[in-house]
Write a protein that holds these residues in place. Sequence first.
Motif, mmCIF file in Angstrom:
data_model
loop_
_atom_site.group_PDB
_atom_site.id
_atom_site.type_symbol
_atom_site.label_atom_id
_atom_site.label_comp_id
_atom_site.label_asym_id
_atom_site.label_seq_id
_atom_site.Cartn_x
_atom_site.Cartn_y
_atom_site.Cartn_z
ATOM 1 N N VAL A 1 0.785 -1.275 0.074
ATOM 2 C CA VAL A 1 0.034 0.045 0.091
ATOM 3 C C VAL A 1 1.050 1.279 0.196
ATOM 4 O O VAL A 1 1.863 1.309 0.763
ATOM 5 N N LYS A 2 0.647 2.053 -1.021
ATOM 6 C CA LYS A 2 1.248 3.450 -1.000
ATOM 7 C C LYS A 2 0.155 4.552 -0.752
ATOM 8 O O LYS A 2 -0.918 4.447 -1.475
ATOM 9 N N TRP A 3 0.619 5.371 0.017
ATOM 10 C CA TRP A 3 -0.370 6.516 0.491
ATOM 11 C C TRP A 3 0.100 7.775 -0.283
ATOM 12 O O TRP A 3 0.970 8.261 -0.268
ATOM 13 N N GLN A 4 -0.867 8.539 -0.675
ATOM 14 C CA GLN A 4 -0.751 10.014 -1.444
ATOM 15 C C GLN A 4 -1.584 10.884 -0.472
ATOM 16 O O GLN A 4 -2.774 10.486 -0.222
ATOM 17 N N THR A 5 -1.308 12.092 -0.555
ATOM 18 C CA THR A 5 -2.495 13.149 0.205
ATOM 19 C C THR A 5 -2.579 14.199 -0.777
ATOM 20 O O THR A 5 -1.846 14.740 -1.613
ATOM 21 N N ASN A 6 -3.897 14.844 -0.582
ATOM 22 C CA ASN A 6 -4.175 15.881 -1.383
ATOM 23 C C ASN A 6 -5.033 16.919 -0.668
ATOM 24 O O ASN A 6 -5.705 16.293 0.414
ATOM 25 N N VAL A 7 -5.208 18.083 -0.827
ATOM 26 C CA VAL A 7 -6.352 18.831 -0.305
ATOM 27 C C VAL A 7 -7.159 19.768 -1.172
ATOM 28 O O VAL A 7 -6.619 20.173 -2.207
ATOM 29 N N ASN A 8 -8.373 19.544 -0.887
ATOM 30 C CA ASN A 8 -9.582 20.266 -1.791
ATOM 31 C C ASN A 8 -9.897 21.285 -1.060
ATOM 32 O O ASN A 8 -10.603 21.144 -0.124
ATOM 33 N N LYS A 9 -9.522 22.640 -1.470
ATOM 34 C CA LYS A 9 -9.919 23.745 -0.704
ATOM 35 C C LYS A 9 -11.357 24.129 -1.229
ATOM 36 O O LYS A 9 -11.510 24.535 -2.480
ATOM 37 N N ILE A 10 -12.443 24.078 -0.019
ATOM 38 C CA ILE A 10 -13.696 24.398 -0.680
ATOM 39 C C ILE A 10 -13.876 25.722 -0.655
ATOM 40 O O ILE A 10 -14.694 26.437 -1.330
ATOM 41 N N SER A 11 -13.344 26.536 0.453
ATOM 42 C CA SER A 11 -13.675 27.842 0.545
ATOM 43 C C SER A 11 -12.282 28.381 1.249
ATOM 44 O O SER A 11 -11.491 27.853 1.712
ATOM 45 N N ASP A 12 -12.489 29.790 1.616
ATOM 46 C CA ASP A 12 -11.252 30.399 2.593
ATOM 47 C C ASP A 12 -11.280 29.611 3.906
ATOM 48 O O ASP A 12 -10.345 29.867 4.818
#
Length: 148
Positions: free
Chosen positions: A24-35
Amino acid sequence: MKNLVFILTVTLSTIVYSQIHDPVKWQTNVNKISDTEAVLIATAKIEAGWHLYSQSVPDNGPIPTSFTFEGNSYYLKKGNTKEGAGHTVNDPVFEMVIKFFDKEAQFKQRVKLKNNESFDIKAVVEFMVCNDTQCLAPKEVDLVFKIK
């Protein structure tokens, strides 16, 4: 000479056999919805033949996947970590109905941002994987979500 060849063969066999599985390899990401809000996304890429287990597993089953987020003054968690659909099966090994993921799994955590500065959110994911013949010991992996 025969002893040397034998020793080399045994040593090589031991090295090859004892290689650590890391399916298992993990990746991260951020989805900014608003300020003021963002969704932290942790994606597990799972090797063929292996299963990563859900966050909700019955007692006496495999170790469930769990996330621990390091707190800081820049954000607040909103609710619990959500996971994708996965597969729910009657597992013959554990003799229970279990939800697992193969190939890929996504876990999402919504957060409230307290300021507009860039910072990191650190987390640890603990998980267990099995294939048709073996289960690996539970593992912890450090994750970092970069808020910009």
